[in-house]
Design an enzyme around this catalytic site. Structure first.
Site, PDB file in Angstrom:
ATOM      1  N   ASP A 187       0.941  -1.480  -0.174  1.00  0.00           N
ATOM      2  CA  ASP A 187       0.071  -0.094  -0.102  1.00  0.00           C
ATOM      3  C   ASP A 187       1.013   1.376   0.048  1.00  0.00           C
ATOM      4  OD1 ASP A 187      -2.394   1.326  -0.209  1.00  0.00           O
ATOM      5  OD2 ASP A 187      -2.691   1.288   2.115  1.00  0.00           O
ATOM      6  N   ARG A 230       1.978  -4.745   6.180  1.00  0.00           N
ATOM      7  CA  ARG A 230       1.132  -3.941   5.515  1.00  0.00           C
ATOM      8  C   ARG A 230       2.346  -2.482   5.605  1.00  0.00           C
ATOM      9  NH1 ARG A 230      -4.857  -2.093   4.628  1.00  0.00           N
ATOM     10  NH2 ARG A 230      -4.466  -0.613   3.108  1.00  0.00           N
ATOM     11  N   ASN A 266     -11.063  -2.181  -5.525  1.00  0.00           N
ATOM     12  CA  ASN A 266     -10.110  -1.339  -6.474  1.00  0.00           C
ATOM     13  C   ASN A 266     -10.671  -1.214  -7.668  1.00  0.00           C
ATOM     14  OD1 ASN A 266      -7.026  -2.632  -5.136  1.00  0.00           O
ATOM     15  ND2 ASN A 266      -8.156  -0.700  -4.534  1.00  0.00           N
ATOM     16  N   TRP A 267     -11.924  -1.903  -8.020  1.00  0.00           N
ATOM     17  CA  TRP A 267     -12.431  -1.677  -9.267  1.00  0.00           C
ATOM     18  C   TRP A 267     -13.157  -0.405  -9.358  1.00  0.00           C
ATOM     19  CZ3 TRP A 267     -11.034  -4.497 -13.399  1.00  0.00           C
ATOM     20  CH2 TRP A 267     -10.844  -6.003 -13.192  1.00  0.00           C
ATOM     21  N   SER A 285      -8.076  -4.376   5.002  1.00  0.00           N
ATOM     22  CA  SER A 285      -8.976  -4.168   3.814  1.00  0.00           C
ATOM     23  C   SER A 285      -9.376  -5.402   2.950  1.00  0.00           C
ATOM     24  CB  SER A 285      -7.876  -3.214   2.676  1.00  0.00           C
ATOM     25  OG  SER A 285      -7.392  -2.224   3.477  1.00  0.00           O
ATOM     26  N   ARG A 321     -12.226   2.318  -8.598  1.00  0.00           N
ATOM     27  CA  ARG A 321     -11.242   3.460  -8.955  1.00  0.00           C
ATOM     28  C   ARG A 321     -11.558   4.002 -10.209  1.00  0.00           C
ATOM     29  NH1 ARG A 321      -5.471   2.576  -5.741  1.00  0.00           N
ATOM     30  NH2 ARG A 321      -6.190   2.152  -3.957  1.00  0.00           N
TER      31      ARG A 321
END
Ligand code: IPE
Ligand code: IPE
Ligand code: MG
Length: 256
Positions: A31, A199, A79-80, A207, A82
């Site tokens: 990230d 992370r 994330n799709w 997440s 975005r």
């Protein structure tokens, strides 16, 4: 000088191997690409491009020091959502990285595997991914799992549907469902539980990543943005893991 230090760190980690617990399965939530780029006054995609350098160095080093399984969170089901352009560029970057890194995977005897709702990926990505998975299928030094269009809730929903179908066809009886049956119906079937979850970027949340598989993982958070993540940060995470006592519900005395 830096090389000597890195070499010393590898040696140290390898030697520690014998006496100290070494993570068999490391999972990373990579990230901070966007913030890394923003800090430099650049577009988010510049961060993603530079993130691939951290991926290469982490993959190579993990294979060298004896990590058997490395799982990288590359793209989540969320994330799709975005901006379309960012998603498209990320998919393009994935295709070019898969093409570029096939030789690296072969050189280090690394097998590629993918977890997630792979059917939702663009056809071009799916084809390239399948090609690299097939081309590395007999490699055995380390398994690199790319989590793509991955979400734990999607994985668990998929798992329950698969088990449900088998119950309907009388292949499984509900009484026979146990943890191993569930494990076998997850995208991560055949993989051991995660030992160490890292992370980057300072966020301290999961997440939607490997919720079932990290039930007893050690969690490690670092402020470093993913594009800056290098061997020294990996060694720091492993060294930190080695200092912990994993009790799995037992008492300290029972372990000794
Ligand atoms: C991680 O970096 C890469 C992906 C999620 C694809 P981000 O893009 O989330 O970067 P930040 O968190 O916005 O800085
Ligand atoms: C998690 O990062 C997903 C990946 C690293 C691929 P995000 O940046 O998408 O997570 P949130 O939205 O900050 O929780
Ligand atoms: Mg992020």
């Amino acid at each position: 000088m830096v090389e000597i230090l890195v070499f010393a760190a590898i040696k140290m980690t390898q030697e520690n191997h014998k006496e100290q617990p070494f993570p068999k399965h490391i999972a990373i939530i990579m990230d901070g690409n966007g913030r890394w780029a923003k800090r430099k006054g650049k577009l988010r995609i510049f961060g993603h491009e530079n993130g691939t350098k951290a991926v290469r160095s982490t993959v190579e080093t993990c294979a060298k020091i004896g990590v058997e399984n490395l799982t990288l969170y590359a793209f989540s089901t969320e994330n799709w959502k975005r901006p379309k352009l960012e998603v498209q560029t990320l998919m393009q970057l994935l295709i070019s990285s898969l093409r570029k890194e096939l030789d690296t995977l072969k050189k280090h005897d690394i097998r590629l595997n993918a977890i997630g709702n792979l059917e939702s990926l663009p056809v071009k990505v799916f084809k390239e991914l399948t090609h690299v998975i097939e081309a590395t299928s007999t490699n055995s030094r380390m398994t690199l799992n790319l989590a793509l269009s991955y979400g734990s809730r999607d994985e668990l929903t998929h798992c329950m549907k698969e088990i449900g179908k088998k119950i309907k066809k009388n292949i499984i009886s509900p009484e026979k469902i146990d943890e191993s049956v569930i494990n076998q119906h997850l995208y991560t079937r055949n993989l051991p539980d995660v030992d160490l979850l890292i992370r980057t970027s300072g966020e301290q949340r999961l997440s939607n990543f490997l919720l079932w598989q990290i039930a007893y993982a050690e969690l490690y958070f670092t402020d470093v943005y993913w594009p800056d993540f290098r061997d020294e940060h990996l060694y720091e995470a492993i060294a930190n893991y080695q200092k912990r006592e994993r009790r799995f519900g037992k008492t300290s005395e029972q372990l000794n």
